[in-house]
Design a protein around this motif. Structure first.
Motif, short mmCIF file in Angstrom:
data_model
loop_
_atom_site.label_atom_id
_atom_site.label_comp_id
_atom_site.label_asym_id
_atom_site.label_seq_id
_atom_site.Cartn_x
_atom_site.Cartn_y
_atom_site.Cartn_z
N ILE A 84 0.84 -1.20 0.00
CA ILE A 84 0.00 0.00 0.00
C ILE A 84 0.88 1.25 0.00
CG2 ILE A 84 -1.68 1.34 1.32
CD1 ILE A 84 -2.87 -1.37 2.23
N VAL A 85 1.94 1.23 0.81
CA VAL A 85 2.87 2.36 0.84
C VAL A 85 3.52 2.52 -0.54
CG1 VAL A 85 5.02 3.23 1.86
CG2 VAL A 85 3.27 2.19 3.32
N ARG A 86 3.90 1.42 -1.15
CA ARG A 86 4.52 1.47 -2.49
C ARG A 86 3.54 2.09 -3.51
NH1 ARG A 86 9.76 1.07 -1.95
NH2 ARG A 86 9.79 0.93 -4.19
N THR A 87 2.28 1.71 -3.43
CA THR A 87 1.27 2.23 -4.35
C THR A 87 1.09 3.73 -4.15
OG1 THR A 87 0.15 0.10 -4.41
CG2 THR A 87 -1.14 2.02 -5.08
N LEU A 88 1.02 4.16 -2.88
CA LEU A 88 0.88 5.58 -2.59
C LEU A 88 2.10 6.37 -3.06
CD1 LEU A 88 -0.70 5.39 0.97
CD2 LEU A 88 -1.82 6.17 -1.13
N MET A 89 3.29 5.82 -2.85
CA MET A 89 4.51 6.49 -3.29
C MET A 89 4.51 6.63 -4.81
SD MET A 89 7.36 4.76 -0.75
CE MET A 89 8.75 5.43 -1.67
N LEU A 90 4.09 5.61 -5.50
CA LEU A 90 4.03 5.66 -6.96
C LEU A 90 3.02 6.72 -7.41
CD1 LEU A 90 4.93 4.41 -9.66
CD2 LEU A 90 3.05 2.76 -9.40
N ALA A 91 1.85 6.75 -6.78
CA ALA A 91 0.82 7.72 -7.15
C ALA A 91 1.27 9.15 -6.88
CB ALA A 91 -0.47 7.42 -6.38
N ASP A 92 2.07 9.33 -5.82
CA ASP A 92 2.54 10.67 -5.45
C ASP A 92 3.91 11.00 -6.03
OD1 ASP A 92 0.24 11.13 -4.00
OD2 ASP A 92 1.11 10.47 -2.10
N ALA A 93 4.44 10.12 -6.85
CA ALA A 93 5.75 10.29 -7.49
C ALA A 93 6.86 10.51 -6.45
CB ALA A 93 5.72 11.43 -8.49
N VAL A 94 6.83 9.71 -5.38
CA VAL A 94 7.85 9.77 -4.34
C VAL A 94 8.95 8.78 -4.71
CG1 VAL A 94 8.36 9.34 -1.91
CG2 VAL A 94 6.21 10.43 -2.58
N ASP A 95 10.17 9.29 -4.84
CA ASP A 95 11.31 8.45 -5.16
C ASP A 95 11.89 7.89 -3.85
OD1 ASP A 95 14.56 8.53 -5.51
OD2 ASP A 95 13.52 7.75 -7.28
N GLU A 96 12.05 6.58 -3.79
CA GLU A 96 12.52 5.95 -2.55
C GLU A 96 13.90 6.45 -2.14
OE1 GLU A 96 13.58 1.57 -0.70
OE2 GLU A 96 12.45 1.66 -2.55
N ALA A 97 14.82 6.57 -3.08
CA ALA A 97 16.17 7.04 -2.76
C ALA A 97 16.15 8.46 -2.22
CB ALA A 97 17.07 6.94 -3.98
N GLU A 98 15.34 9.32 -2.82
CA GLU A 98 15.23 10.71 -2.34
C GLU A 98 14.60 10.76 -0.95
OE1 GLU A 98 13.29 13.20 -5.19
OE2 GLU A 98 14.71 12.69 -6.77
N LEU A 99 13.60 9.93 -0.71
CA LEU A 99 12.97 9.88 0.60
C LEU A 99 13.96 9.42 1.66
CD1 LEU A 99 10.52 10.03 2.49
CD2 LEU A 99 9.92 7.71 1.75
N LEU A 100 14.72 8.37 1.36
CA LEU A 100 15.70 7.87 2.32
C LEU A 100 16.78 8.91 2.59
CD1 LEU A 100 16.02 4.17 1.12
CD2 LEU A 100 14.92 5.00 3.22
N ASP A 101 17.19 9.64 1.56
CA ASP A 101 18.17 10.71 1.74
C ASP A 101 17.61 11.80 2.64
OD1 ASP A 101 20.71 12.14 1.06
OD2 ASP A 101 19.31 13.52 0.08
N LEU A 102 16.37 12.19 2.40
CA LEU A 102 15.72 13.21 3.23
C LEU A 102 15.65 12.76 4.69
CD1 LEU A 102 14.08 15.83 3.65
CD2 LEU A 102 12.05 14.50 3.04
#
Length: 59
Positions: free
Chosen positions: A21-39
């Motif tokens: 579900i988190v993956r689906t939301l991230m995809l819908a919101d165009a959240v990049d995993e690497a950028e999120l982890l860096d933040l």
């Protein structure tokens, strides 16, 4: 899952990011995993920095 001192289950960031579900939301919101982890890494480092001394601060 991790268990803190009160034994309340808390998910790790890796566990949260693995959730479909988190993956689906991230995809819908165009959240990049690497950028999120860096933040999250930068915020964590900032929170552990000592506060600068402020001579105007009243204690």
């Amino acid at each position: 899952m991790n268990c803190n001192s009160a034994c309340s289950p808390e998910l790790t960031i890796d566990e949260l990011l693995a959730d479909p579900i988190v993956r689906t939301l991230m995809l819908a919101d165009a959240v990049d995993e690497a950028e999120l982890l860096d933040l999250l890494d930068r915020v964590g480092r900032h929170l552990h920095e000592p506060e600068p001394e402020n001579p105007d601060r009243v204690t």
